[in-house]
Design a protein around this motif. Structure first.
Motif, PDB file in Angstrom:
ATOM      1  N   UNK A  85       0.815  -1.192   0.000  1.00  0.00           N
ATOM      2  CA  UNK A  85       0.000   0.000   0.000  1.00  0.00           C
ATOM      3  C   UNK A  85       0.861   1.259   0.000  1.00  0.00           C
ATOM      4  N   UNK A  86       1.995   1.194   0.709  1.00  0.00           N
ATOM      5  CA  UNK A  86       2.843   2.378   0.798  1.00  0.00           C
ATOM      6  C   UNK A  86       3.424   2.753  -0.550  1.00  0.00           C
ATOM      7  N   UNK A  87       3.783   1.749  -1.359  1.00  0.00           N
ATOM      8  CA  UNK A  87       4.324   2.033  -2.684  1.00  0.00           C
ATOM      9  C   UNK A  87       3.277   2.678  -3.585  1.00  0.00           C
ATOM     10  N   UNK A  88       2.049   2.208  -3.484  1.00  0.00           N
ATOM     11  CA  UNK A  88       0.962   2.787  -4.277  1.00  0.00           C
ATOM     12  C   UNK A  88       0.681   4.209  -3.831  1.00  0.00           C
ATOM     13  N   UNK A  89       0.681   4.444  -2.536  1.00  0.00           N
ATOM     14  CA  UNK A  89       0.449   5.785  -2.005  1.00  0.00           C
ATOM     15  C   UNK A  89       1.549   6.738  -2.446  1.00  0.00           C
ATOM     16  N   UNK A  90       2.809   6.296  -2.391  1.00  0.00           N
ATOM     17  CA  UNK A  90       3.917   7.140  -2.845  1.00  0.00           C
ATOM     18  C   UNK A  90       3.812   7.444  -4.328  1.00  0.00           C
ATOM     19  N   UNK A  91       3.406   6.453  -5.114  1.00  0.00           N
ATOM     20  CA  UNK A  91       3.268   6.680  -6.547  1.00  0.00           C
ATOM     21  C   UNK A  91       2.161   7.674  -6.846  1.00  0.00           C
ATOM     22  N   UNK A  92       1.032   7.554  -6.169  1.00  0.00           N
ATOM     23  CA  UNK A  92      -0.084   8.462  -6.425  1.00  0.00           C
ATOM     24  C   UNK A  92       0.207   9.881  -5.945  1.00  0.00           C
ATOM     25  N   UNK A  93       0.969  10.030  -4.874  1.00  0.00           N
ATOM     26  CA  UNK A  93       1.266  11.359  -4.356  1.00  0.00           C
ATOM     27  C   UNK A  93       2.418  12.026  -5.110  1.00  0.00           C
ATOM     28  N   UNK A  94       3.519  11.281  -5.313  1.00  0.00           N
ATOM     29  CA  UNK A  94       4.747  11.890  -5.828  1.00  0.00           C
ATOM     30  C   UNK A  94       5.189  11.382  -7.185  1.00  0.00           C
TER      31      UNK A  94
END
Length: 105
Positions: free
Chosen positions: A1-10
């Protein structure tokens, strides 16, 4: 989930090309609303993505307190989804939670 969140944000991807492709593919099913990660469902409303600790709290509340009927694994997981919550290990966590419940055994 953290990788997806980082991709969507940054728009940052992992260095491994296979992992980067996987993150890009999976991130199409997620979106960010008010700095919270949500999963899009085909015929479901948006499901709020939770951390592991928040997920255990939600499982305990649905299983023992709010609904209080000590439901089984599948019904516990589906009740959690109907309440609008999601995390990656939802079904396995529901299974281990119901197996550890003394009143259900």
């Amino acid at each position: 989930m953290d990788l997806i969140l980082q991709f969507l944000q940054n728009q940052t991807l992992p260095a491994d090309p296979a992992e980067a492709r996987r993150v890009r593919y999976r991130s199409a099913r997620y979106l960010i609303i008010n700095s919270a990660l949500y999963k899009r469902g085909f015929s479901l409303p948006y499901l709020r993505c939770l951390t592991q600790e928040e997920g255990h709290y939600v499982l305990r509340e649905i299983h023992e307190c709010i609904c209080g009927n000590h439901s089984g694994t599948r019904s516990l997981a589906h009740k959690t989804i109907r309440q609008g919550y999601f995390w990656l290990s939802l079904h396995t966590d529901a299974q281990t939670f119901t197996q550890k419940c003394d009143k259900c055994q």
